[in-house]
Design a protein around this motif. Structure first.
Motif, PDB file in Angstrom:
ATOM      1  N   ARG A 192       0.815  -1.207   0.000  1.00 17.55           N
ATOM      2  CA  ARG A 192       0.000   0.000   0.000  1.00 17.55           C
ATOM      3  C   ARG A 192       0.852   1.260   0.000  1.00 17.55           C
ATOM      4  O   ARG A 192       0.321   2.367  -0.081  1.00 17.55           O
ATOM      5  CB  ARG A 192      -0.924  -0.004   1.220  1.00 17.55           C
ATOM      6  CG  ARG A 192      -1.889  -1.177   1.234  1.00 17.55           C
ATOM      7  CD  ARG A 192      -2.699  -1.246   2.521  1.00 17.55           C
ATOM      8  NE  ARG A 192      -3.425  -0.011   2.770  1.00 17.55           N
ATOM      9  CZ  ARG A 192      -3.245   0.777   3.830  1.00 17.55           C
ATOM     10  NH1 ARG A 192      -2.345   0.463   4.750  1.00 17.55           N
ATOM     11  NH2 ARG A 192      -3.961   1.869   3.981  1.00 17.55           N
ATOM     12  N   MET A 193       2.169   1.092   0.092  1.00 18.09           N
ATOM     13  CA  MET A 193       3.078   2.238   0.008  1.00 18.09           C
ATOM     14  C   MET A 193       4.215   1.904  -0.933  1.00 18.09           C
ATOM     15  O   MET A 193       4.739   0.778  -0.918  1.00 18.09           O
ATOM     16  CB  MET A 193       3.617   2.640   1.374  1.00 18.09           C
ATOM     17  CG  MET A 193       4.472   3.908   1.325  1.00 18.09           C
ATOM     18  SD  MET A 193       4.788   4.591   2.970  1.00 18.09           S
ATOM     19  CE  MET A 193       5.719   6.064   2.543  1.00 18.09           C
ATOM     20  N   PHE A 194       4.603   2.884  -1.720  1.00 20.18           N
ATOM     21  CA  PHE A 194       5.592   2.686  -2.768  1.00 20.18           C
ATOM     22  C   PHE A 194       6.636   3.787  -2.715  1.00 20.18           C
ATOM     23  O   PHE A 194       6.342   4.917  -2.331  1.00 20.18           O
ATOM     24  CB  PHE A 194       4.908   2.697  -4.150  1.00 20.18           C
ATOM     25  CG  PHE A 194       3.833   1.665  -4.273  1.00 20.18           C
ATOM     26  CD1 PHE A 194       4.129   0.375  -4.650  1.00 20.18           C
ATOM     27  CD2 PHE A 194       2.516   1.981  -3.963  1.00 20.18           C
ATOM     28  CE1 PHE A 194       3.134  -0.588  -4.733  1.00 20.18           C
ATOM     29  CE2 PHE A 194       1.516   1.028  -4.040  1.00 20.18           C
ATOM     30  CZ  PHE A 194       1.827  -0.261  -4.420  1.00 20.18           C
ATOM     31  N   GLU A 195       7.849   3.436  -3.146  1.00 22.73           N
ATOM     32  CA  GLU A 195       8.926   4.395  -3.314  1.00 22.73           C
ATOM     33  C   GLU A 195       9.178   4.564  -4.802  1.00 22.73           C
ATOM     34  O   GLU A 195       9.102   3.591  -5.565  1.00 22.73           O
ATOM     35  CB  GLU A 195      10.180   3.883  -2.603  1.00 22.73           C
ATOM     36  CG  GLU A 195      11.378   4.820  -2.633  1.00 22.73           C
ATOM     37  CD  GLU A 195      12.356   4.541  -3.764  1.00 22.73           C
ATOM     38  OE1 GLU A 195      13.354   5.277  -3.866  1.00 22.73           O
ATOM     39  OE2 GLU A 195      12.139   3.597  -4.554  1.00 22.73           O
ATOM     40  N   CYS A 196       9.437   5.809  -5.230  1.00 26.16           N
ATOM     41  CA  CYS A 196       9.769   6.067  -6.629  1.00 26.16           C
ATOM     42  C   CYS A 196      10.871   7.110  -6.689  1.00 26.16           C
ATOM     43  O   CYS A 196      11.173   7.791  -5.707  1.00 26.16           O
ATOM     44  CB  CYS A 196       8.538   6.548  -7.402  1.00 26.16           C
ATOM     45  SG  CYS A 196       8.008   8.235  -6.964  1.00 26.16           S
ATOM     46  N   ASP A 197      11.473   7.241  -7.864  1.00 23.87           N
ATOM     47  CA  ASP A 197      12.519   8.229  -8.115  1.00 23.87           C
ATOM     48  C   ASP A 197      11.997   9.259  -9.102  1.00 23.87           C
ATOM     49  O   ASP A 197      11.463   8.890 -10.157  1.00 23.87           O
ATOM     50  CB  ASP A 197      13.759   7.560  -8.701  1.00 23.87           C
ATOM     51  CG  ASP A 197      14.320   6.497  -7.785  1.00 23.87           C
ATOM     52  OD1 ASP A 197      14.791   6.854  -6.699  1.00 23.87           O
ATOM     53  OD2 ASP A 197      14.297   5.305  -8.156  1.00 23.87           O
ATOM     54  N   ALA A 198      12.162  10.543  -8.790  1.00 24.51           N
ATOM     55  CA  ALA A 198      11.632  11.603  -9.655  1.00 24.51           C
ATOM     56  C   ALA A 198      12.732  12.570 -10.053  1.00 24.51           C
ATOM     57  O   ALA A 198      13.539  12.989  -9.219  1.00 24.51           O
ATOM     58  CB  ALA A 198      10.518  12.355  -8.935  1.00 24.51           C
ATOM     59  N   LYS A 199      12.745  12.915 -11.347  1.00 23.39           N
ATOM     60  CA  LYS A 199      13.669  13.936 -11.839  1.00 23.39           C
ATOM     61  C   LYS A 199      12.973  14.803 -12.866  1.00 23.39           C
ATOM     62  O   LYS A 199      11.888  14.493 -13.334  1.00 23.39           O
ATOM     63  CB  LYS A 199      14.957  13.327 -12.383  1.00 23.39           C
ATOM     64  CG  LYS A 199      14.791  12.250 -13.412  1.00 23.39           C
ATOM     65  CD  LYS A 199      16.108  11.791 -14.029  1.00 23.39           C
ATOM     66  CE  LYS A 199      17.333  11.821 -13.160  1.00 23.39           C
ATOM     67  NZ  LYS A 199      17.451  10.635 -12.290  1.00 23.39           N
ATOM     68  N   LEU A 200      13.619  15.906 -13.227  1.00 21.19           N
ATOM     69  CA  LEU A 200      13.055  16.897 -14.141  1.00 21.19           C
ATOM     70  C   LEU A 200      13.582  16.707 -15.557  1.00 21.19           C
ATOM     71  O   LEU A 200      14.790  16.551 -15.763  1.00 21.19           O
ATOM     72  CB  LEU A 200      13.430  18.310 -13.687  1.00 21.19           C
ATOM     73  CG  LEU A 200      12.557  19.037 -12.686  1.00 21.19           C
ATOM     74  CD1 LEU A 200      13.225  20.358 -12.315  1.00 21.19           C
ATOM     75  CD2 LEU A 200      11.162  19.280 -13.229  1.00 21.19           C
ATOM     76  N   SER A 201      12.677  16.765 -16.521  1.00 20.58           N
ATOM     77  CA  SER A 201      13.093  16.861 -17.918  1.00 20.58           C
ATOM     78  C   SER A 201      13.620  18.267 -18.191  1.00 20.58           C
ATOM     79  O   SER A 201      13.448  19.187 -17.377  1.00 20.58           O
ATOM     80  CB  SER A 201      11.919  16.548 -18.846  1.00 20.58           C
ATOM     81  OG  SER A 201      10.953  17.588 -18.767  1.00 20.58           O
ATOM     82  N   ARG A 202      14.229  18.458 -19.354  1.00 24.02           N
ATOM     83  CA  ARG A 202      14.778  19.771 -19.692  1.00 24.02           C
ATOM     84  C   ARG A 202      13.695  20.853 -19.714  1.00 24.02           C
ATOM     85  O   ARG A 202      13.943  22.006 -19.357  1.00 24.02           O
ATOM     86  CB  ARG A 202      15.482  19.698 -21.049  1.00 24.02           C
ATOM     87  CG  ARG A 202      16.154  20.999 -21.461  1.00 24.02           C
ATOM     88  CD  ARG A 202      17.038  20.815 -22.666  1.00 24.02           C
ATOM     89  NE  ARG A 202      16.286  20.332 -23.823  1.00 24.02           N
ATOM     90  CZ  ARG A 202      16.842  20.058 -25.010  1.00 24.02           C
ATOM     91  NH1 ARG A 202      18.148  20.195 -25.163  1.00 24.02           N
ATOM     92  NH2 ARG A 202      16.106  19.627 -26.021  1.00 24.02           N
ATOM     93  N   ASP A 203      12.484  20.432 -20.122  1.00 19.35           N
ATOM     94  CA  ASP A 203      11.398  21.409 -20.205  1.00 19.35           C
ATOM     95  C   ASP A 203      10.485  21.387 -18.982  1.00 19.35           C
ATOM     96  O   ASP A 203       9.362  21.885 -19.025  1.00 19.35           O
ATOM     97  CB  ASP A 203      10.591  21.225 -21.490  1.00 19.35           C
ATOM     98  CG  ASP A 203      10.084  19.805 -21.688  1.00 19.35           C
ATOM     99  OD1 ASP A 203      10.589  18.884 -21.013  1.00 19.35           O
ATOM    100  OD2 ASP A 203       9.196  19.599 -22.525  1.00 19.35           O
ATOM    101  N   GLY A 204      10.973  20.820 -17.865  1.00 16.97           N
ATOM    102  CA  GLY A 204      10.297  21.009 -16.598  1.00 16.97           C
ATOM    103  C   GLY A 204       9.224  20.011 -16.231  1.00 16.97           C
ATOM    104  O   GLY A 204       8.420  20.280 -15.336  1.00 16.97           O
ATOM    105  N   VAL A 205       9.207  18.842 -16.881  1.00 14.56           N
ATOM    106  CA  VAL A 205       8.245  17.801 -16.525  1.00 14.56           C
ATOM    107  C   VAL A 205       8.908  16.818 -15.556  1.00 14.56           C
ATOM    108  O   VAL A 205      10.015  16.332 -15.816  1.00 14.56           O
ATOM    109  CB  VAL A 205       7.740  17.061 -17.781  1.00 14.56           C
ATOM    110  CG1 VAL A 205       6.808  15.911 -17.394  1.00 14.56           C
ATOM    111  CG2 VAL A 205       7.033  18.032 -18.722  1.00 14.56           C
TER     112      VAL A 205
END
Length: 251
Positions: free
Chosen positions: A41-54
């Motif tokens: 019920r809980m998850f870990e993820c990795d987030a980063k930014l694209s060049r255009d801010g997504v």
């Protein structure tokens, strides 16, 4: 028994690493669905930014290991990143699986009542900007929700950016080593948790962290003996690849 200095902690003990560990292509919606099928019920993820801010999900700075793309992911626009195959490297079953945006995953978690630990994984040089973007997106998407996401990073600058954008969202400092002053930095950033390589925890460190009002979490725990040691130490959360081995209902 919880330490008397500890505030309420709404998250489950067991957290699925990158969705479903190694059973599916990491950081894809296929992985999170599989983790949920195993009861997580809980998850870990990795987030980063694209060049255009997504904001999108990817662990590495570069694309080669987990997609059919090449080069530094953060140097590319989302339109190009969205075309990549992020599943074929893992197995034929998952060929063609796309990179999700962080918003894709967030809306899936919210629709299903799941909890999320977002690791801010900035392209080098974009630490503060990436943290700020994650904080702003999370604050918008979880507005009015009872349980917000936990925002974590190895990079204090990224956590500072998240705090500037969303000071009310809980933060966790990730540690692979106990570098000089690391717990002071966790205090300065008003972190709710310290998330260590599981081998770093001992009774004294758990007592020090929890005594300061912070929760003690561990990554990446894939063996029974290691999990039992952490439970016996009284730690608060375990991030694992082995969604097929550990039952999240075990407490």
């Amino acid at each position: 028994m919880a330490h008397p200095a500890l505030p309420a902690w709404p998250y489950p003990r067991w957290i699925a690493h990158r969705g479903a560990g190694k059973l599916a292509p990491e950081n894809t919606l296929a992985a999170f669905r599989l983790g949920a099928e195993h009861g997580y019920r809980m998850f870990e993820c990795d987030a980063k930014l694209s060049r255009d801010g997504v904001l999108f999900l990817l662990h590495d700075a570069t694309l080669e290991r987990t997609t059919n793309g090449r080069g530094t992911a953060g140097d590319q626009d989302w339109q190009a990143l969205a075309q990549l195959d992020a599943g074929g490297w893992h197995s034929r079953r998952h060929a063609g699986e796309p990179l999700p945006t962080l918003e894709n995953l967030a809306r899936w978690c919210l629709a299903n009542g799941f909890y999320l630990n977002i690791e801010i994984k900035p392209t080098p040089g974009t630490e503060e900007a990436t943290g700020h973007a994650v904080g702003a997106l999370a604050a918008r998407l979880w507005q009015g929700q009872a349980v917000p996401p936990l925002l974590s990073s190895f990079r204090p600058e990224a956590l500072a950016g998240a705090r500037a954008a969303a000071p009310h969202l809980p933060r966790g400092l990730l540690l692979d080593t106990l570098w000089d002053g690391c717990l002071d930095v966790a205090a300065q950033l008003e972190c709710a948790a310290v998330i260590c390589n599981h081998a770093l925890w001992d009774a004294a460190l758990v007592a020090r962290v929890q005594g300061a009002g912070r929760r003690a979490l561990s990554y990446t725990v894939n063996d029974d003996w290691a999990a039992q040691r952490l439970i016996d130490l009284g730690t608060d959360g375990i991030i694992t690849d082995r969604v097929d081995l550990f039952s999240p209902a075990a407490g």
